[in-house]
Design an enzyme around this catalytic site. Structure first.
Site, PDB file in Angstrom:
ATOM      1  N   LYS A   1     -10.292  20.103  22.581  1.00 20.40           N
ATOM      2  CA  LYS A   1     -11.645  19.856  22.076  1.00 20.40           C
ATOM      3  C   LYS A   1     -12.162  21.088  21.319  1.00 20.40           C
ATOM      4  CE  LYS A   1     -14.024  16.744  22.616  1.00 20.40           C
ATOM      5  NZ  LYS A   1     -14.210  15.468  21.851  1.00 20.40           N
TER       6      LYS A   1
ATOM      7  N   THR B   1     -17.784  18.829  24.114  1.00 24.09           N
ATOM      8  CA  THR B   1     -18.025  18.979  25.543  1.00 24.09           C
ATOM      9  C   THR B   1     -18.405  20.419  25.902  1.00 24.09           C
ATOM     10  OG1 THR B   1     -16.879  18.936  27.674  1.00 24.09           O
ATOM     11  CG2 THR B   1     -15.503  19.308  25.770  1.00 24.09           C
ATOM     12  N   ASP B   2     -19.079  20.571  27.039  1.00 23.06           N
ATOM     13  CA  ASP B   2     -19.395  21.924  27.522  1.00 23.06           C
ATOM     14  C   ASP B   2     -18.137  22.657  28.012  1.00 23.06           C
ATOM     15  OD1 ASP B   2     -18.951  20.484  29.867  1.00 23.06           O
ATOM     16  OD2 ASP B   2     -20.865  20.993  30.808  1.00 23.06           O
ATOM     17  N   GLU B   3     -17.040  21.900  28.238  1.00 24.29           N
ATOM     18  CA  GLU B   3     -15.831  22.536  28.802  1.00 24.29           C
ATOM     19  C   GLU B   3     -15.220  23.562  27.845  1.00 24.29           C
ATOM     20  OE1 GLU B   3     -13.073  20.155  30.925  1.00 24.29           O
ATOM     21  OE2 GLU B   3     -14.626  18.833  31.713  1.00 24.29           O
TER      22      GLU B   3
ATOM     23  N   TYR C   1      -7.129  19.804  27.853  1.00 21.17           N
ATOM     24  CA  TYR C   1      -8.216  18.974  27.299  1.00 21.17           C
ATOM     25  C   TYR C   1      -9.235  19.844  26.577  1.00 21.17           C
ATOM     26  CZ  TYR C   1     -12.742  16.597  27.238  1.00 21.17           C
ATOM     27  OH  TYR C   1     -13.975  16.109  26.855  1.00 21.17           O
TER      28      TYR C   1
HETATM   29  P1  NAD Z   1     -13.345   7.662  27.124  1.00 21.92           P
HETATM   30  O1  NAD Z   1     -11.998   8.171  27.516  1.00 21.92           O
HETATM   31  O2  NAD Z   1     -14.087   6.770  28.055  1.00 21.92           O
HETATM   32  O3  NAD Z   1     -13.229   6.895  25.726  1.00 21.92           O
HETATM   33  C1  NAD Z   1     -12.466   7.368  24.654  1.00 21.92           C
HETATM   34  C2  NAD Z   1     -12.310   6.248  23.639  1.00 21.92           C
HETATM   35  O4  NAD Z   1     -11.545   6.753  22.534  1.00 21.92           O
HETATM   36  C3  NAD Z   1     -11.558   5.026  24.186  1.00 21.92           C
HETATM   37  O5  NAD Z   1     -12.206   3.846  23.801  1.00 21.92           O
HETATM   38  C4  NAD Z   1     -10.183   5.135  23.519  1.00 21.92           C
HETATM   39  O6  NAD Z   1      -9.559   3.883  23.305  1.00 21.92           O
HETATM   40  C5  NAD Z   1     -10.541   5.815  22.202  1.00 21.92           C
HETATM   41  N1  NAD Z   1      -9.404   6.542  21.614  1.00 21.92           N
HETATM   42  C6  NAD Z   1      -8.568   7.410  22.253  1.00 21.92           C
HETATM   43  N2  NAD Z   1      -7.630   7.858  21.396  1.00 21.92           N
HETATM   44  C7  NAD Z   1      -7.896   7.271  20.193  1.00 21.92           C
HETATM   45  C8  NAD Z   1      -7.283   7.355  18.909  1.00 21.92           C
HETATM   46  N3  NAD Z   1      -6.203   8.114  18.696  1.00 21.92           N
HETATM   47  N4  NAD Z   1      -7.815   6.636  17.896  1.00 21.92           N
HETATM   48  C9  NAD Z   1      -8.910   5.842  18.105  1.00 21.92           C
HETATM   49  N5  NAD Z   1      -9.510   5.715  19.300  1.00 21.92           N
HETATM   50  C10 NAD Z   1      -9.011   6.426  20.329  1.00 21.92           C
HETATM   51  O7  NAD Z   1     -14.192   8.957  26.759  1.00 21.92           O
HETATM   52  P2  NAD Z   1     -15.745   9.270  26.991  1.00 21.92           P
HETATM   53  O8  NAD Z   1     -15.927   9.822  28.352  1.00 21.92           O
HETATM   54  O9  NAD Z   1     -16.555   8.114  26.542  1.00 21.92           O
HETATM   55  O10 NAD Z   1     -15.920  10.494  25.965  1.00 21.92           O
HETATM   56  C11 NAD Z   1     -16.234  10.236  24.597  1.00 21.92           C
HETATM   57  C12 NAD Z   1     -16.336  11.561  23.861  1.00 21.92           C
HETATM   58  O11 NAD Z   1     -17.348  12.373  24.452  1.00 21.92           O
HETATM   59  C13 NAD Z   1     -15.058  12.392  23.909  1.00 21.92           C
HETATM   60  O12 NAD Z   1     -14.906  13.018  22.654  1.00 21.92           O
HETATM   61  C14 NAD Z   1     -15.317  13.430  25.001  1.00 21.92           C
HETATM   62  O13 NAD Z   1     -14.603  14.613  24.747  1.00 21.92           O
HETATM   63  C15 NAD Z   1     -16.815  13.633  24.837  1.00 21.92           C
HETATM   64  N6  NAD Z   1     -17.541  14.034  26.066  1.00 21.92           N
HETATM   65  C16 NAD Z   1     -17.419  13.322  27.224  1.00 21.92           C
HETATM   66  C17 NAD Z   1     -18.168  13.696  28.341  1.00 21.92           C
HETATM   67  C18 NAD Z   1     -18.066  12.928  29.633  1.00 21.92           C
HETATM   68  O14 NAD Z   1     -18.645  13.356  30.648  1.00 21.92           O
HETATM   69  N7  NAD Z   1     -17.415  11.772  29.700  1.00 21.92           N
HETATM   70  C19 NAD Z   1     -19.038  14.788  28.272  1.00 21.92           C
HETATM   71  C20 NAD Z   1     -19.117  15.503  27.065  1.00 21.92           C
HETATM   72  C21 NAD Z   1     -18.388  15.110  25.961  1.00 21.92           C
HETATM   73  O1  DAU Z   2     -18.195  18.539  31.339  1.00 19.99           O
HETATM   74  C1  DAU Z   2     -17.925  17.483  30.471  1.00 19.99           C
HETATM   75  C2  DAU Z   2     -16.610  16.840  30.848  1.00 19.99           C
HETATM   76  O2  DAU Z   2     -16.843  16.113  32.061  1.00 19.99           O
HETATM   77  C3  DAU Z   2     -16.061  15.917  29.769  1.00 19.99           C
HETATM   78  O3  DAU Z   2     -15.778  16.661  28.617  1.00 19.99           O
HETATM   79  C4  DAU Z   2     -14.802  15.197  30.259  1.00 19.99           C
HETATM   80  O4  DAU Z   2     -14.366  14.258  29.279  1.00 19.99           O
HETATM   81  C5  DAU Z   2     -15.138  14.461  31.544  1.00 19.99           C
HETATM   82  O5  DAU Z   2     -13.981  13.849  32.070  1.00 19.99           O
HETATM   83  C6  DAU Z   2     -15.737  15.418  32.580  1.00 19.99           C
HETATM   84  O6  DAU Z   2     -14.740  16.363  33.047  1.00 19.99           O
HETATM   85  P1  DAU Z   2     -14.604  16.779  34.598  1.00 19.99           P
HETATM   86  O7  DAU Z   2     -13.241  17.265  34.817  1.00 19.99           O
HETATM   87  O8  DAU Z   2     -15.751  17.634  35.017  1.00 19.99           O
HETATM   88  O9  DAU Z   2     -14.838  15.315  35.265  1.00 19.99           O
HETATM   89  P2  DAU Z   2     -14.111  14.564  36.477  1.00 19.99           P
HETATM   90  O10 DAU Z   2     -14.900  13.337  36.766  1.00 19.99           O
HETATM   91  O11 DAU Z   2     -12.652  14.427  36.259  1.00 19.99           O
HETATM   92  O12 DAU Z   2     -14.313  15.582  37.692  1.00 19.99           O
HETATM   93  C7  DAU Z   2     -15.607  16.012  38.102  1.00 19.99           C
HETATM   94  C8  DAU Z   2     -15.418  17.042  39.206  1.00 19.99           C
HETATM   95  O13 DAU Z   2     -14.895  16.379  40.361  1.00 19.99           O
HETATM   96  C9  DAU Z   2     -14.414  18.134  38.860  1.00 19.99           C
HETATM   97  O14 DAU Z   2     -14.843  19.356  39.438  1.00 19.99           O
HETATM   98  C10 DAU Z   2     -13.126  17.669  39.543  1.00 19.99           C
HETATM   99  C11 DAU Z   2     -13.625  16.909  40.755  1.00 19.99           C
HETATM  100  N1  DAU Z   2     -12.791  15.765  41.196  1.00 19.99           N
HETATM  101  C12 DAU Z   2     -12.465  14.829  40.281  1.00 19.99           C
HETATM  102  C13 DAU Z   2     -11.691  13.740  40.615  1.00 19.99           C
HETATM  103  C14 DAU Z   2     -11.303  12.694  39.593  1.00 19.99           C
HETATM  104  C15 DAU Z   2     -12.407  15.643  42.525  1.00 19.99           C
HETATM  105  O15 DAU Z   2     -12.726  16.500  43.375  1.00 19.99           O
HETATM  106  N2  DAU Z   2     -11.637  14.562  42.872  1.00 19.99           N
HETATM  107  C16 DAU Z   2     -11.250  13.603  41.972  1.00 19.99           C
HETATM  108  O16 DAU Z   2     -10.533  12.646  42.353  1.00 19.99           O
END
Ligand code: NAD
Ligand code: DAU
Length: 354
Positions: A163, A133-135, A159
């Protein structure tokens, strides 16, 4: 190729599994997922019967089981997405993030190392691709700066710290053992099948139900949004063509202040539901800020464009329209994941597979 995709029942993972299963009928795709609250096999209902796909319910921390799966399926490539992914949950329960994201990644790396080093050809033709992730880069100011592949790691939440640690382990396995690894760091994804604890699906669902919209702080934080299928396409490209031991940033050059994005979501949902313009603006409720809330994320994905020719295919306006429509059209999916019925669904699915 025989490929293990971890976390394939989650949001991004389900799009990656679908893309690989449909696009590469000659590949065999094994989806390993623990099915935590975030994993949902209903996300993959359209591919579950394909002959080149199988599902294994397992925890990536369970080293013996991972070893067994790698050997049984002669796994040559791993695309690792399994993780605890929600920042707010990591603030409440950092241990489970260290467990899955750090120890789980290490368990997978060590199993891959043991298995691949036991083969006559060793690491030849193998790939360990870690999705990050970019975080991990921390937070930017409002100064037009971007995260590049050279930006120093500076994670702020449990988190992002977990990562970052997993990224370091992946790179260490290349440098120490010669494992062919690749790491990518992507910005915020949006699209169908995202668990409704994340901003976009949560707010779409709350607007539909007339519930309040909790905006953290002043709503001024900025995120860089990418449509999930564009991320899946980038993963496909980088898995096949990316340089070993390298890192690529993935992002859409698409920054939005939260409050502006929220207004777009409100306008889109109201329009599609046939409500008068501005109806749901009154649902906005400013709440206490997220602790350690990163101000701004913005990815520079120039390297990926210049080296591998990847660009986002979808304009944000079209992506958000598609996304809102999908959640409104799939009310039953939303009802199941919010009611917990989906747990029963996948418990049944799982027992059918034993
Ligand atoms: P998600 O939470 O929707 O899905 C995670 C999946 O991993 C789920 O199916 C869960 O059951 C599985 N999982 C969790 N713990 C596990 C374990 N111990 N063993 C096996 N499976 C397990 O997550 P997502 O948003 O699809 O993110 C997927 C990946 O991409 C993550 O590594 C996250 O850090 C990365 N990522 C997400 C975003 C985003 O915006 N969502 C952006 C950049 C990177
Ligand atoms: O940048 C990549 C990341 O983006 C991934 O690595 C993470 O897995 C993914 O969850 C996401 O993280 P964020 O924290 O940016 O996403 P989230 O949807 O939780 O929140 C987006 C923005 O909105 C953040 O600035 C927090 C704000 N927010 C979020 C929620 C859930 C609110 O203001 N209210 C809310 O209820």
């Amino acid at each position: 190729m025989n490929i293990l995709i971890t976390g394939g029942a989650g949001f991004i993972g389900s799009h990656v599994v679908r893309l690989f299963v449909n696009r590469y009928p000659d590949y065999y795709i094994v989806n390993m997922d623990k099915l935590t609250y975030a994993g949902n096999l209903a996300n993959l209902a359209d591919v579950e019967d394909k002959p080149n796909y199988s599902f294994v319910r397992a925890d990536i921390c369970d080293f013996e089981t991972v070893m067994g799966v790698l050997k049984e399926h002669h796994i040559e490539g791993i695309i690792h997405l399994a993780a605890e992914s929600h920042v707010d949950r990591s603030i409440r329960d950092p241990f489970s993030f260290a467990q899955t994201n750090v120890m789980g990644t290490l368990s997978l790396l060590q199993a891959a190392r043991n298995y691949w080093e036991s083969l006559p050809e060793g690491y030849e033709g193998k790939r360990f691709y870690h999705i990050s992730t970019d975080e991990v880069y921390g937070a930017l100011d409002f100064d037009n700066s971007f995260f590049t592949e050279d930006t120093k790691y500076d994670p702020h939440s449990p988190y992002s710290a977990s990562k970052a640690a997993s990224d370091h382990f992946v790179r260490a396995f290349h440098d120490t053992y010669g494992m062919p690894t690749i790491v990518t760091n992507c910005s915020n994804n949006y699209g169908p099948y995202q668990f409704p604890e994340k901003l976009i699906p949560l707010f779409i669902n709350n607007i539909r139900q007339g519930k309040s919209l909790p905006v953290y702080g002043k709503g001024e934080n900025v995120r860089d949004w990418l449509y999930v299928e564009d991320h899946a396409r980038a993963i496909d490209l980088i898995f096949h063509k990316g340089r070993i031991a390298d890192t690529y940033n993935i992002g859409g050059f698409n920054e939005w202040r939260n409050i502006d994005l929220i207004k777009v979501i409100i306008a889109t949902v109201d329009r599609l539901l046939g409500n008068a313009e501005g109806t749901s603006l009154s649902l906005i409720s400013y709440v206490t800020d997220r602790p350690g809330h990163d101000l701004r994320y913005a990815i520079d994905s120039t390297k990926l464009k210049e080296e591998l020719g990847w660009e986002p295919s979808l304009q944000f306006e079209e992506g958000i329209e598609r996304t809102v429509r999908w959640y409104l059209d799939n009310e039953e999916w939303m009802r199941q994941v919010t009611s917990g019925d989906y747990r029963r669904y996948y418990e049944e699915m799982y027992s059918n597979r034993q």
